[in-house]
Design a protein around this motif. Structure first.
Motif, short mmCIF file in Angstrom:
data_model
loop_
_atom_site.label_atom_id
_atom_site.label_comp_id
_atom_site.label_asym_id
_atom_site.label_seq_id
_atom_site.Cartn_x
_atom_site.Cartn_y
_atom_site.Cartn_z
N LEU A 150 -11.05 7.62 0.86
CA LEU A 150 -10.93 6.17 0.67
C LEU A 150 -9.74 5.84 -0.22
O LEU A 150 -9.03 4.86 0.03
CB LEU A 150 -12.23 5.61 0.08
N ALA A 151 -9.52 6.67 -1.24
CA ALA A 151 -8.36 6.46 -2.11
C ALA A 151 -7.06 6.72 -1.34
O ALA A 151 -6.07 5.99 -1.50
CB ALA A 151 -8.45 7.37 -3.33
N LEU A 152 -7.05 7.76 -0.52
CA LEU A 152 -5.86 8.05 0.28
C LEU A 152 -5.53 6.88 1.19
O LEU A 152 -4.37 6.47 1.31
CB LEU A 152 -6.07 9.31 1.11
N ALA A 153 -6.55 6.34 1.84
CA ALA A 153 -6.31 5.22 2.76
C ALA A 153 -5.70 4.03 2.02
O ALA A 153 -4.77 3.39 2.54
CB ALA A 153 -7.62 4.81 3.42
N GLN A 154 -6.18 3.76 0.83
CA GLN A 154 -5.61 2.66 0.04
C GLN A 154 -4.14 2.93 -0.26
O GLN A 154 -3.31 2.02 -0.21
CB GLN A 154 -6.39 2.49 -1.26
N SER A 155 -3.80 4.18 -0.57
CA SER A 155 -2.42 4.50 -0.93
C SER A 155 -1.49 4.47 0.28
O SER A 155 -0.29 4.22 0.13
CB SER A 155 -2.36 5.87 -1.59
N LEU A 156 -2.02 4.72 1.47
CA LEU A 156 -1.19 4.77 2.68
C LEU A 156 -0.96 3.39 3.31
O LEU A 156 -0.01 3.20 4.06
CB LEU A 156 -1.81 5.68 3.73
N CYS A 157 -1.86 2.45 3.03
CA CYS A 157 -1.79 1.15 3.72
C CYS A 157 -0.88 0.17 2.99
O CYS A 157 -0.91 0.08 1.77
CB CYS A 157 -3.19 0.55 3.84
N PRO A 158 -0.06 -0.57 3.75
CA PRO A 158 0.10 -0.48 5.20
C PRO A 158 0.91 0.76 5.58
O PRO A 158 1.93 1.05 4.94
CB PRO A 158 0.84 -1.77 5.57
N PRO A 159 0.49 1.48 6.61
CA PRO A 159 1.19 2.72 6.96
C PRO A 159 2.48 2.44 7.74
O PRO A 159 2.74 1.33 8.16
CB PRO A 159 0.16 3.43 7.86
N ASP A 160 3.23 3.50 7.91
CA ASP A 160 4.44 3.45 8.74
C ASP A 160 4.32 4.61 9.75
O ASP A 160 4.28 5.77 9.34
CB ASP A 160 5.68 3.63 7.87
N PRO A 161 4.23 4.29 11.04
CA PRO A 161 4.26 2.99 11.71
C PRO A 161 3.06 2.10 11.35
O PRO A 161 2.00 2.60 11.01
CB PRO A 161 4.23 3.34 13.20
N ARG A 162 3.27 0.78 11.47
CA ARG A 162 2.25 -0.17 11.07
C ARG A 162 1.12 -0.28 12.08
O ARG A 162 -0.02 -0.56 11.71
CB ARG A 162 2.90 -1.54 10.85
N ARG A 163 1.42 -0.10 13.37
CA ARG A 163 0.35 -0.07 14.38
C ARG A 163 -0.52 1.15 14.13
O ARG A 163 -0.03 2.21 13.74
CB ARG A 163 0.92 0.05 15.79
N GLY A 164 -1.82 1.01 14.40
CA GLY A 164 -2.61 2.21 14.28
C GLY A 164 -4.09 1.99 14.10
O GLY A 164 -4.61 0.87 14.22
#
Length: 254
Positions: free
Chosen positions: A137-151
């Motif tokens: 959950l912490a990783l997801a917070q750090s990655l968002c918004p990801p690149d590429p943004r679609r996903g």
């Protein structure tokens, strides 16, 4: 929980529900030529041997994929991912994503359990894949918004402790504020205790336009508390509604 190992439960009916829906979503998202990002918060080892003693001990795969596989048409993306596996190997969600995604796509997988993390790194050697020994959950917070943004992001904790139910609604609000275009798929077990009910109510309150889908199935063995499987999907792909109706028929077939 670091005690949880999914090998005991791989290929069970809940896996079939979750993985078939994930395969449909990824298959639809890859129709457009634009690259995308796949994030998974609780990846496990990614690939499971259903002939292993741990898997045979519970018998859950025999009550899941062994019974339900034939109900899917051969061209279903889930069946395609299953067909790509050698021998008695069953693809977890990371392996399904690896099979269905393209060279231009990125895959981010989090797993805290030391043994599962090492197995994941071994099982998914791929330049597209980044594996993290980190709270998902912490990783997801750090990655968002990801690149590429679609996903798409898959969130499927073990729910061995009550706090996992309690924290997800607030956490999801933070994710969707940062990544408002992302498909977020949260899996939850339907237990005899209905532990998921308060969480689901809070999720729906915060995201009223999300899609909820549930299936029911008999307990895998006497005393087993899981009676069904649920998905809460934010920003569901266009094809999802029809695909989930088909999935309901798979579980309701005589």
């Amino acid at each position: 929980m670091l005690s949880y190992q999914h090998l005991y439960h791989a290929g069970n009916a809940a896996d079939v529900h979750k993985h078939a829906a994930l395969a449909v979503a990824l298959d639809y998202l890859t129709v457009k030529p634009k690259p995308l990002t796949y994030i998974e918060t609780h990846a496990g080892r990614g690939l499971y041997d259903l002939a292993a003693p741990e898997a045979l001990k519970t018998g859950e795969a025999a009550q899941g994929i062994a019974l339900l596989k034939a109900a899917f048409p051969p061209d279903h993306p889930y069946r395609r991912a299953l067909a790509a596996m050698p021998g008695t190997q069953y693809p977890g969600s990371p392996a399904i994503a690896q099979h269905l995604l393209r060279e231009s796509d990125k895959i981010h997988l989090a797993e805290l359990h030391p043994q599962e993390f090492q197995a994941l790194r071994t099982n998914l050697r791929d330049p597209r894949v980044s594996v993290y020994k980190q709270d998902g959950l912490a990783l997801a917070q750090s990655l968002c918004p990801p690149d590429p943004r679609r996903g798409l992001m898959l969130v499927d904790p073990s729910y061995e402790v009550k706090s996992e139910y309690d924290q997800l609604p607030k956490w999801l609000g933070g994710i969707t504020r940062k990544w408002n275009v992302g498909v977020v798929m949260i899996w939850y077990p339907i237990l005899s205790s209905a532990s998921h009910a308060p969480m689901l109510k809070a999720l729906k309150s915060g995201h009223p336009d999300a899609l909820t889908h549930e299936v029911r199935f008999p307990p895998a063995r006497a005393g087993h508390r899981m009676l069904g499987s649920g998905l809460f999907i934010v920003n569901p792909p266009f094809a999802m509604q029809a695909a989930l109706k088909t999935l309901s028929r798979v579980f309701n077939a005589p």
